[in-house]
Write an enzyme that holds these catalytic residues in place. Structure first.
Site, PDB file in Angstrom:
ATOM      1  N   HIS A  91     -48.738 -19.537  30.708  1.00 25.27           N
ATOM      2  CA  HIS A  91     -48.314 -18.316  30.027  1.00 25.27           C
ATOM      3  C   HIS A  91     -46.800 -18.349  29.898  1.00 25.27           C
ATOM      4  O   HIS A  91     -46.099 -18.644  30.860  1.00 25.27           O
ATOM      5  CB  HIS A  91     -48.728 -17.087  30.839  1.00 25.27           C
ATOM      6  CG  HIS A  91     -48.141 -15.814  30.310  1.00 25.27           C
ATOM      7  ND1 HIS A  91     -48.197 -15.450  28.986  1.00 25.27           N
ATOM      8  CD2 HIS A  91     -47.452 -14.819  30.932  1.00 25.27           C
ATOM      9  CE1 HIS A  91     -47.595 -14.285  28.815  1.00 25.27           C
ATOM     10  NE2 HIS A  91     -47.127 -13.888  29.970  1.00 25.27           N
ATOM     11  N   HIS A 131     -43.254 -16.523  27.451  1.00 26.70           N
ATOM     12  CA  HIS A 131     -42.769 -15.617  26.400  1.00 26.70           C
ATOM     13  C   HIS A 131     -41.949 -16.444  25.413  1.00 26.70           C
ATOM     14  O   HIS A 131     -40.895 -16.002  24.952  1.00 26.70           O
ATOM     15  CB  HIS A 131     -41.920 -14.499  27.001  1.00 26.70           C
ATOM     16  CG  HIS A 131     -42.699 -13.517  27.816  1.00 26.70           C
ATOM     17  ND1 HIS A 131     -42.385 -12.174  27.870  1.00 26.70           N
ATOM     18  CD2 HIS A 131     -43.799 -13.661  28.594  1.00 26.70           C
ATOM     19  CE1 HIS A 131     -43.243 -11.557  28.677  1.00 26.70           C
ATOM     20  NE2 HIS A 131     -44.105 -12.430  29.126  1.00 26.70           N
ATOM     21  N   ASP A 141     -53.451 -31.073  13.851  1.00 22.89           N
ATOM     22  CA  ASP A 141     -53.584 -32.128  14.860  1.00 22.89           C
ATOM     23  C   ASP A 141     -54.004 -31.569  16.227  1.00 22.89           C
ATOM     24  O   ASP A 141     -54.504 -32.320  17.067  1.00 22.89           O
ATOM     25  CB  ASP A 141     -52.260 -32.889  15.019  1.00 22.89           C
ATOM     26  CG  ASP A 141     -52.036 -33.924  13.918  1.00 22.89           C
ATOM     27  OD1 ASP A 141     -53.015 -34.326  13.256  1.00 22.89           O
ATOM     28  OD2 ASP A 141     -50.872 -34.318  13.717  1.00 22.89           O
ATOM     29  N   HIS A 185     -47.663  -8.871  23.422  1.00 25.80           N
ATOM     30  CA  HIS A 185     -47.297  -9.535  24.653  1.00 25.80           C
ATOM     31  C   HIS A 185     -46.752 -10.951  24.396  1.00 25.80           C
ATOM     32  O   HIS A 185     -45.541 -11.108  24.219  1.00 25.80           O
ATOM     33  CB  HIS A 185     -48.507  -9.526  25.589  1.00 25.80           C
ATOM     34  CG  HIS A 185     -48.232  -9.952  26.983  1.00 25.80           C
ATOM     35  ND1 HIS A 185     -48.947  -9.531  28.061  1.00 25.80           N
ATOM     36  CD2 HIS A 185     -47.315 -10.806  27.486  1.00 25.80           C
ATOM     37  CE1 HIS A 185     -48.481 -10.068  29.170  1.00 25.80           C
ATOM     38  NE2 HIS A 185     -47.482 -10.853  28.846  1.00 25.80           N
ATOM     39  N   TYR A 202     -16.094 -42.396  -3.292  1.00 27.90           N
ATOM     40  CA  TYR A 202     -16.093 -41.845  -1.936  1.00 27.90           C
ATOM     41  C   TYR A 202     -16.072 -43.005  -0.937  1.00 27.90           C
ATOM     42  O   TYR A 202     -16.695 -44.032  -1.159  1.00 27.90           O
ATOM     43  CB  TYR A 202     -17.343 -40.996  -1.735  1.00 27.90           C
ATOM     44  CG  TYR A 202     -17.464 -40.393  -0.365  1.00 27.90           C
ATOM     45  CD1 TYR A 202     -16.972 -39.123  -0.101  1.00 27.90           C
ATOM     46  CD2 TYR A 202     -18.065 -41.100   0.672  1.00 27.90           C
ATOM     47  CE1 TYR A 202     -17.083 -38.561   1.168  1.00 27.90           C
ATOM     48  CE2 TYR A 202     -18.166 -40.555   1.939  1.00 27.90           C
ATOM     49  CZ  TYR A 202     -17.682 -39.282   2.183  1.00 27.90           C
ATOM     50  OH  TYR A 202     -17.785 -38.750   3.434  1.00 27.90           O
TER      51      TYR A 202
END
Lengths: 236, 236, 236, 236
Positions: free
Chosen positions: D94, D96, D119, D167, D227
């Site tokens: 779990h 956040h 996948d 949550h 360049y």
């Protein structure tokens, strides 16, 4: 010649890389010595890993190389136009830093939305008008002239940054180090302005349920908290 | 066999990881030796932490393993189709780099919005059409054919990148190192294009109050500045 | 005097820098000793690289310097107003952290959208009203008064953060360390709230084709998987 | 007891921190030994800097602590409900993590938009329905039951992740390490899905002028390139 200026310009170029404002060779810093009438600038296409202080090239206002083995930055003429027009400016930075470049690509200036902007830029950071076809023949010089045109009637040190339309930012200052400082600030200010604009256009969404808000706050805080190793309210 | 090419391909694979273009095993680099007619490619499902130069697999155009103990990348047939069709291409990179992949998932190409794009890609970076059901049976080969179809009438080195619809980017170049270079540039260009598009659709918000703009600029700059340790204007 | 408080304030200031909440000198932390009636605060315009514990300045509630060689933060009067009004608060942090500042610039509070918010802030993190012209004469003190006004009827430790309109966030806590902790959490919460709001306004897009979804899942998982070095289903 | 499982769970918790999926103490990992019928889980509110292998707590299915000095994670009952219902699952994570949490806060699932998703997740990563008031009394157990309800009729290893409304995410796998792997992939997939959705809703903007596109491409590539340090076409 001008060893101190060359060292300053070298260190400012390395600071660009350290501050994550450049990828590969996408940026250049110059410094100007008004007594000698010479510009010290990064050589073209050299990576920051390989750059050495002695690689810095000295050029005059006609873009003739006065000292140095390498070709100067392909944007050298843009820098020269700014030094010609902006008397107090002694350092210039060009990057493709992603937040500021996104505004330049969108063709819109960065409005002042808060004090972070106001601490450094006394008004909107302007975006130049589109270049016209006949101006593209002397492209880099025209870029400089467009910037100068954009600042007609404004003090360049009051707003030490510009967005070149379809291209990216230039910043400047009284030294190369100050120009870098403004490049860093510009990127932060652009990032916040982007988010400010998106927030204002994406409001009015619903809050979470009050009961879950209460549950989680009180699980951690107050008399009945049970999160963590202690019974008292704690912060984590 | 082809020790130098294998080392080049190994180093290019490691560079992918160093440049933060891959998570876990999500990417592969190959190189092509046109004299030998062989492709050197990363083995399938090996993490970058474990990869060694000798793990690089050599395959021919029929996808037969000519040298190497491991299975080649599951995307090998896609690489082969590109080497068959694009003569000058000698290095190919596939990643799921997040900005480019987001355009691929949205099914839209990356339009040129500024010079960062224009320095490397001479036009829109195209997104392939959706794959049809009958093409999915030889899936990896069909992916290659779809890319080739997308470039009909275009020079692959003029736009050395493609977005495979519902999948992610492939880039290429004259060497594996150049293909990596283009993968890094593509990711930067995609990031800026995303922000450019969002800025244009989220404009017209109000500036801050003039009085706070003045207050903060003059708190730091000019005669009455009182920020910092000195009375004179300063930059921080 | 108050060596322990000064060390705590010094360490909290350095933590701001370590947590990437400040660029250059854009932030300050203070601590309050209620017995002595003194505030310990960062000096103005000193970079985090140069800051030393002995540079921390002690001031009283009239903003007189009681100890220290340097000028205190230009925001000191704002801190003092908060300590006067919020009895339990003993540490205050001010930053221009980019996610929280973007909400402050947009002039909108951060609504509670989930438990990450609810674990620390018992309701919306409010944004102050715009400052009026007559309040700008004693600018920093007015900023503090505006914050106090915003919290009328609310417990400051129930929502230990505020957004100052057109400016940026202040957070607080029972110690300087707790105030920093809340500054870090605020930035995370602001980032997620921004994305939550944008997601809700940009929904309703189509999923990918089922056949490609099946193809890729089954290329890696189950009996006929052929990705990687083993025939059995694997995770990478 | 179960020293190997405890070490696995400890290492998986540390991996969460190393992969930047957690701030402070915002996450927990558990592992399950089906022979012993015991769950090994992170203690509540302990920071990753302080965590040691011997701190891992062993609990039974009634949430009784069987071994360990510390309180187990406040989310332990959620983990237990999942182990009870999902037979093949032996590791749960779990976090956040901010991208996945933003979808959870918005209350919308993550649709499959491309092969990175396909996948690992064989369909939409679902978001649970809102919790009802009567379910909040046994809050953490109800969270677990809501997840199980959401997977009725689906194989949990076909879509090894869920978003808990208001949550944040839970992921799982056949081992704690695989559950972490899925947490990392989920965060990448959520990030790309966010951007895919925004791109589709913010299209139809104009490309840059063709003349500047040509100018910049040809300044770097082809016969007349100027360049860099060489006359021939080069890549940087």
């Amino acid at each position: 010649m001008l060893e101190e200026l060359k060292r300053e310009v070298y260190e400012a170029n390395m600071e660009l890389s350290k501050r994550n404002l450049v990828v590969y060779t996408w940026g250049n810093v110059s410094g100007f010595d008004s007594d000698a009438g010479l510009v010290a600038i990064k050589p073209s296409g050299i990576s920051y890993d390989d750059l050495k202080a002695e690689d810095i090239v000295l050029v005059d206002f006609d873009c003739n190389v006065v000292e140095g083995e390498l070709n100067p930055s392909s944007d050298t003429k843009t820098h020269i136009e700014l030094y010609k027009a902006f008397n107090e400016v002694k350092g210039i930075v060009h990057t493709h830093s992603p937040w500021a470049t996104s505004f330049a690509q969108a063709g819109i200036g960065i409005k002042p939305f808060g004090t972070t902007h106001a601490d450094y830029f006394w008004g909107e950071i302007p975006c130049t008008r589109l270049m016209e076809e006949n101006e593209t023949y002397d492209y880099e010089r025209s870029t400089g002239k467009l910037i100068v045109e954009t600042f007609e009637g404004r003090g360049p040190l009051e707003i030490p940054a510009v967005l070149v339309n379809e291209h990216g930012p230039f910043t400047w200052g009284k030294t190369p180090a100050e120009a870098i400082y403004h490049a860093v600030v510009l990127e932060e200010v652009a990032k916040m302005a982007f988010r400010t604009q998106l927030l204002r256009r994406n409001q009015d969404t619903e809050s979470m349920q009050q009961i879950i808000l209460d549950k989680h706050f009180l699980r951690k805080h107050g008399k009945n908290a049970y999160y963590g190793q202690q019974k008292e309210s704690n912060i984590d």
